[in-house]
Design a protein around this motif. Sequence first.
Motif, PDB file in Angstrom:
ATOM      1  N   SER A 145       0.819  -1.219   0.000  1.00  0.00           N
ATOM      2  CA  SER A 145       0.000   0.000   0.000  1.00  0.00           C
ATOM      3  C   SER A 145       0.850   1.265   0.000  1.00  0.00           C
ATOM      4  N   VAL A 202       2.621   2.589   2.335  1.00  0.00           N
ATOM      5  CA  VAL A 202       2.373   3.379   3.551  1.00  0.00           C
ATOM      6  C   VAL A 202       3.702   3.861   4.110  1.00  0.00           C
ATOM      7  N   ARG A 209      -7.336   3.775   4.321  1.00  0.00           N
ATOM      8  CA  ARG A 209      -6.520   4.805   3.688  1.00  0.00           C
ATOM      9  C   ARG A 209      -7.308   5.460   2.557  1.00  0.00           C
ATOM     10  N   THR A 255      -0.400   7.342   2.024  1.00  0.00           N
ATOM     11  CA  THR A 255      -0.806   7.110   3.420  1.00  0.00           C
ATOM     12  C   THR A 255       0.384   7.298   4.353  1.00  0.00           C
ATOM     13  N   ASP A 289      -3.161   8.938  11.451  1.00  0.00           N
ATOM     14  CA  ASP A 289      -3.036   8.690  10.012  1.00  0.00           C
ATOM     15  C   ASP A 289      -3.793   9.770   9.241  1.00  0.00           C
ATOM     16  N   GLY A 344      -5.967   9.022   6.748  1.00  0.00           N
ATOM     17  CA  GLY A 344      -6.903   8.216   5.969  1.00  0.00           C
ATOM     18  C   GLY A 344      -8.272   8.860   5.829  1.00  0.00           C
TER      19      GLY A 344
END
Length: 369
Positions: A236, A238, A270, A276, A296, A298
């Motif tokens: 992802s 991240v 996310r 992210t 985060d 998100g």
Amino acid sequence: MAGTLNVLEHVDDAYLVCMTGGAVVYGNRRARDLLMPANDEPIETLAEAVEPADAFLELISEARTVGDPVPGRVRARDGGSDVRLEACRIRLGDTAAVIVRCQLASEADAPFEAINRDLRLKREMLRHRRARLLLEQSRSDLDGFAARAAHELKAPARKVSSFAGLLCDDLKDSLDEFSAELLESIRNNADRMIEVIDAVYHFSSGSAGPLELADCPLDDVLETAAGAVAMDIHRSRVRLDIGPLPIVRGTPVYLALVFQNLLENAVKFRRQDVTTQVRIRWQSESGGGGTVTVSDNGIGFDQADAARIFAPFSRLEGADVDGAGLGLSTCRSIVERHGWLITASGRPGEGAVFSIHIPREAVVSLNGL
């Protein structure tokens, strides 16, 4: 007869002496105070000073013909107290008479009320005992189910770990570096799955007992948690930013599960239009404890849902993600069992912040912070 009446005058209980025809011929001091408190008329008029008067006369009449004590009840006129009566036939010399013992109903009922209270208490204790036995049986059944479920879940995980290990050993000379890392990651995550299944089973079972606390460097705990979701983080893209963290008293495997769930949440929820970023920081507090925040950028959530998201099987409206909805519920259970607190804040489209509040007594060392 005079000797008997003289004795009655000096006893604490209230007594009347009546002729068999119902006429009251004597009442001791306590009886007069009880039945005629504001009346200076002769005791012979007592039948007119109580109500219902016919009930008093019927009591005397019945006692005259019955050998056993006869109960009755009257009330002094003009708002007087309820009085419980007990009449019994006697002889005073050659004269047949009826002696009546008088007692305030509240005093007479007190022993029975105590008995009733005791019976109610015993019934309540029996009800609780039955409920406890049912709960223990249910817990035993659930523990048995959890043990079987844990066994069945670990079996395929062991096979995955074993087969991945065999492939690593057999193909180690022909695998490129990335393929070898993938196989090693598969084996490590399968082993981690077995460890988590064991931890969750023991945590949820009635036989778990007290937590086995140890000094836990949260840096190591986060390393374990991040390793468990390393493939998702890599896939992802991240960006994980972990700041220095303290050493706390806790159970490492459970705490790793908390942060693993929080990291998985950050990946699941996310936004697709931005990179992210997950940021983990420690903030000391003046009282000596502190807070670990996992933030985060998100999809976030409405603050009105901040409490609901920790409920089992809870899902955010409009969020189409995989999972059973138990991650945050598990986090709260573990954190609260440690005696800590977890809270959440968020704004739709801007991200979420999960805060784990750790009390002073659980912080072993700030670890150079």
